[in-house]
Scaffold this motif. Structure first.
Motif, PDB file in Angstrom:
ATOM      1  N   GLY A 110       0.769  -1.231   0.000  1.00 34.13           N
ATOM      2  CA  GLY A 110       0.000   0.000   0.000  1.00 34.13           C
ATOM      3  C   GLY A 110       0.799   1.278   0.000  1.00 34.13           C
ATOM      4  O   GLY A 110       0.238   2.369   0.026  1.00 34.13           O
ATOM      5  N   GLU A 111       2.126   1.174  -0.053  1.00 33.60           N
ATOM      6  CA  GLU A 111       2.957   2.377  -0.125  1.00 33.60           C
ATOM      7  C   GLU A 111       3.242   2.716  -1.583  1.00 33.60           C
ATOM      8  O   GLU A 111       3.167   1.847  -2.468  1.00 33.60           O
ATOM      9  N   VAL A 112       3.563   3.962  -1.840  1.00 37.52           N
ATOM     10  CA  VAL A 112       3.921   4.380  -3.190  1.00 37.52           C
ATOM     11  C   VAL A 112       5.133   3.582  -3.667  1.00 37.52           C
ATOM     12  O   VAL A 112       6.115   3.424  -2.931  1.00 37.52           O
ATOM     13  N   ASP A 113       5.057   3.064  -4.882  1.00 38.80           N
ATOM     14  CA  ASP A 113       6.145   2.284  -5.470  1.00 38.80           C
ATOM     15  C   ASP A 113       7.196   3.248  -6.026  1.00 38.80           C
ATOM     16  O   ASP A 113       7.031   3.816  -7.101  1.00 38.80           O
ATOM     17  N   LEU A 114       8.266   3.443  -5.290  1.00 39.21           N
ATOM     18  CA  LEU A 114       9.268   4.450  -5.649  1.00 39.21           C
ATOM     19  C   LEU A 114       9.944   4.146  -6.985  1.00 39.21           C
ATOM     20  O   LEU A 114      10.221   5.067  -7.768  1.00 39.21           O
ATOM     21  N   LEU A 115      10.196   2.888  -7.268  1.00 35.24           N
ATOM     22  CA  LEU A 115      10.840   2.526  -8.533  1.00 35.24           C
ATOM     23  C   LEU A 115       9.935   2.851  -9.716  1.00 35.24           C
ATOM     24  O   LEU A 115      10.390   3.340 -10.754  1.00 35.24           O
ATOM     25  N   ALA A 116       8.642   2.586  -9.553  1.00 30.77           N
ATOM     26  CA  ALA A 116       7.695   2.885 -10.621  1.00 30.77           C
ATOM     27  C   ALA A 116       7.526   4.389 -10.800  1.00 30.77           C
ATOM     28  O   ALA A 116       7.445   4.888 -11.930  1.00 30.77           O
ATOM     29  N   VAL A 117       7.479   5.125  -9.699  1.00 35.19           N
ATOM     30  CA  VAL A 117       7.334   6.580  -9.778  1.00 35.19           C
ATOM     31  C   VAL A 117       8.546   7.212 -10.461  1.00 35.19           C
ATOM     32  O   VAL A 117       8.429   8.178 -11.208  1.00 35.19           O
ATOM     33  N   GLU A 118       9.708   6.631 -10.211  1.00 29.93           N
ATOM     34  CA  GLU A 118      10.923   7.138 -10.851  1.00 29.93           C
ATOM     35  C   GLU A 118      10.800   7.112 -12.369  1.00 29.93           C
ATOM     36  O   GLU A 118      11.327   7.990 -13.057  1.00 29.93           O
ATOM     37  N   GLN A 119      10.075   6.127 -12.897  1.00 30.43           N
ATOM     38  CA  GLN A 119       9.870   6.041 -14.341  1.00 30.43           C
ATOM     39  C   GLN A 119       8.850   7.062 -14.828  1.00 30.43           C
ATOM     40  O   GLN A 119       8.833   7.426 -16.011  1.00 30.43           O
ATOM     41  N   GLN A 120       7.995   7.542 -13.931  1.00 31.68           N
ATOM     42  CA  GLN A 120       6.970   8.517 -14.313  1.00 31.68           C
ATOM     43  C   GLN A 120       7.493   9.947 -14.303  1.00 31.68           C
ATOM     44  O   GLN A 120       6.973  10.818 -15.010  1.00 31.68           O
ATOM     45  N   VAL A 121       8.490  10.197 -13.482  1.00 32.50           N
ATOM     46  CA  VAL A 121       8.999  11.561 -13.322  1.00 32.50           C
ATOM     47  C   VAL A 121       9.760  11.997 -14.570  1.00 32.50           C
ATOM     48  O   VAL A 121      10.688  11.329 -15.009  1.00 32.50           O
ATOM     49  N   ASP A 122       9.320  13.104 -15.143  1.00 37.68           N
ATOM     50  CA  ASP A 122      10.019  13.658 -16.304  1.00 37.68           C
ATOM     51  C   ASP A 122       9.775  15.159 -16.363  1.00 37.68           C
ATOM     52  O   ASP A 122       9.131  15.738 -15.485  1.00 37.68           O
ATOM     53  N   ALA A 123      10.255  15.786 -17.426  1.00 32.59           N
ATOM     54  CA  ALA A 123      10.180  17.241 -17.547  1.00 32.59           C
ATOM     55  C   ALA A 123       8.752  17.745 -17.710  1.00 32.59           C
ATOM     56  O   ALA A 123       8.476  18.936 -17.492  1.00 32.59           O
ATOM     57  N   ALA A 124       7.822  16.865 -18.100  1.00 35.05           N
ATOM     58  CA  ALA A 124       6.435  17.276 -18.291  1.00 35.05           C
ATOM     59  C   ALA A 124       5.675  17.396 -16.971  1.00 35.05           C
ATOM     60  O   ALA A 124       4.593  17.978 -16.922  1.00 35.05           O
ATOM     61  N   CYS A 125       6.240  16.853 -15.895  1.00 32.00           N
ATOM     62  CA  CYS A 125       5.571  16.849 -14.595  1.00 32.00           C
ATOM     63  C   CYS A 125       5.693  18.223 -13.929  1.00 32.00           C
ATOM     64  O   CYS A 125       6.796  18.739 -13.748  1.00 32.00           O
ATOM     65  N   ILE A 126       4.557  18.800 -13.552  1.00 32.13           N
ATOM     66  CA  ILE A 126       4.570  20.135 -12.942  1.00 32.13           C
ATOM     67  C   ILE A 126       4.259  20.091 -11.446  1.00 32.13           C
ATOM     68  O   ILE A 126       4.476  21.075 -10.744  1.00 32.13           O
ATOM     69  N   LEU A 127       3.774  18.950 -10.947  1.00 25.34           N
ATOM     70  CA  LEU A 127       3.452  18.856  -9.518  1.00 25.34           C
ATOM     71  C   LEU A 127       3.333  17.394  -9.117  1.00 25.34           C
ATOM     72  O   LEU A 127       2.808  16.569  -9.868  1.00 25.34           O
ATOM     73  N   MET A 128       3.825  17.075  -7.909  1.00 23.39           N
ATOM     74  CA  MET A 128       3.612  15.774  -7.297  1.00 23.39           C
ATOM     75  C   MET A 128       2.765  15.973  -6.044  1.00 23.39           C
ATOM     76  O   MET A 128       2.919  16.975  -5.332  1.00 23.39           O
TER      77      MET A 128
END
Length: 357
Positions: A110-128
């Motif tokens: 139930g915790e955020v999957d840090l490895l998966a989130v790392e793949q989502q983070v890119d220059a298009a992301c404006i807020l987490m």
């Protein structure tokens, strides 16, 4: 509401009822009280007091912060799917306005999957966006590690800390988030007062044209007595935090150990706050369980109070992989500074002898 907070509220409602924007002495006195409260919050959160703002509640604070950070920008928002209804609502609105919303994957616990989130983070992301403690299950999210991922692309991270502040120990990441939200009534302050720290090093835009109060963050005359009472309650809550945490953990563990084998604690494999325990396994709709408990003098919930009355399964449980039928059977027990061992013993006796209402 704590007696000490109530006393402050009544005293300040009589002595410091002025408008903090007014230049006369009454307004100046109210402004001085407000500034003292800002200094307290800024110091506790390790940040600049100029970033402290007060709202009508934490739901409003969540929405103002999120919209303030993304206004005038284009891109995607990464969010934990377990967020409070106030966050999910504004994200739904933003999606209709053209923003891309991507949900952070969760681990099996139930915790955020840090490895998966790392793949989502890119220059298009404006807020987490990620909560600290989940209101339904008590699951604690790894905010510090998420901040490190966010820093790789200079992405601001908004944190709803309502269920954590005053209960779980504050960590040094509080000054590193973009925004940090708390709610006064969660630690003995009055209802109707939210507190938010907006990192002054980051840019946000006001949603209200022409607003002069609180640097344009929120319109409206400030409720100085409520703010002072909330601040006093926070001061006491932080002093008591460690001792209360240990006392509540003992009660939490007692309830968990007493549960029949047919019952399941949601999120039990994750790091959790002991102040919340979510349970499945009663075999009937959670509302029936709640009403049966109410007849025995227990005041527990079928989930976040912001969702009471809705027939749909709670988003938290469905995000954790439970079916809608399972989610409808969910109940949540909460513990606090006023919870007694006698109450816990009565609850455990009921749980052990009556699995279904």
């Amino acid at each position: 509401m704590r007696d000490e907070a109530l006393e402050i509220y009544m005293e300040f409602a009589k002595k410091h009822f002025g408008n903090t924007q007014s230049l006369h002495d009454v307004g100046t006195q109210a402004a001085q009280v407000l500034e003292a409260c800002r200094q307290f919050w800024g110091h506790q959160l390790g940040g600049d007091p100029s970033g402290v703002f007060f709202t009508g509640n934490a739901s409003e604070a969540n929405q103002l912060a999120i919209r303030g950070f993304v206004k005038g920008k284009k891109g995607k928002i990464l969010a934990c799917p377990l967020e409070h209804a106030s966050v999910l609502t504004v994200l739904g609105e933003l999606q209709t306005e053209g923003y891309a919303i991507e949900w952070m994957p969760l681990t099996s616990s139930g915790e955020v999957d840090l490895l998966a989130v790392e793949q989502q983070v890119d220059a298009a992301c404006i807020l987490m966006i990620c909560q600290w403690v989940n209101s339904e299950t008590g699951i604690i999210q790894p905010i510090n590690q998420l901040l490190k991922l966010a820093a790789t692309h200079n992405i601001p991270l908004h944190c709803d800390a309502v269920q954590g502040f005053g209960k779980c120990a504050l960590e040094n990441w509080t000054s590193k988030v973009a925004s940090f939200v708390v709610s006064g009534h969660k630690f003995g302050g009055p209802k109707g007062c939210g507190v938010i720290w907006m990192n002054p090093s980051l840019h946000w835009q006001s949603l209200y044209a022409g607003t002069t109060h609180q640097q344009g963050f929120r319109a409206g005359t400030l409720d100085v007595p409520a703010i002072a009472a909330t601040t006093r309650a926070a001061e006491l809550a932080l002093q008591e935090q460690q001792q209360l945490f240990q006392a509540v953990k003992k009660m939490h563990d007692l309830v968990q150990k007493s549960l029949p084998t047919e019952m399941e604690v949601v999120g039990s494999r994750a790091e959790k706050s002991p102040f919340i325990i979510g349970v499945l396994g009663f075999g009937v709709d959670g509302q029936h369980t709640m009403l049966e408990g109410n007849r025995r003098g227990f005041a527990f919930s079928t989930g976040s109070a912001c969702k009471v009355g809705h027939g749909e399964a709670m988003s938290t449980l469905t995000s954790l992989g439970y079916s809608q039928d399972e989610a409808k059977q969910f109940v949540r027990f909460s513990f606090g500074r006023q919870t007694t061992r006698e109450q816990v013993d009565q609850l455990t006796q009921w749980l052990q002898h009556k699995i279904t209402p």
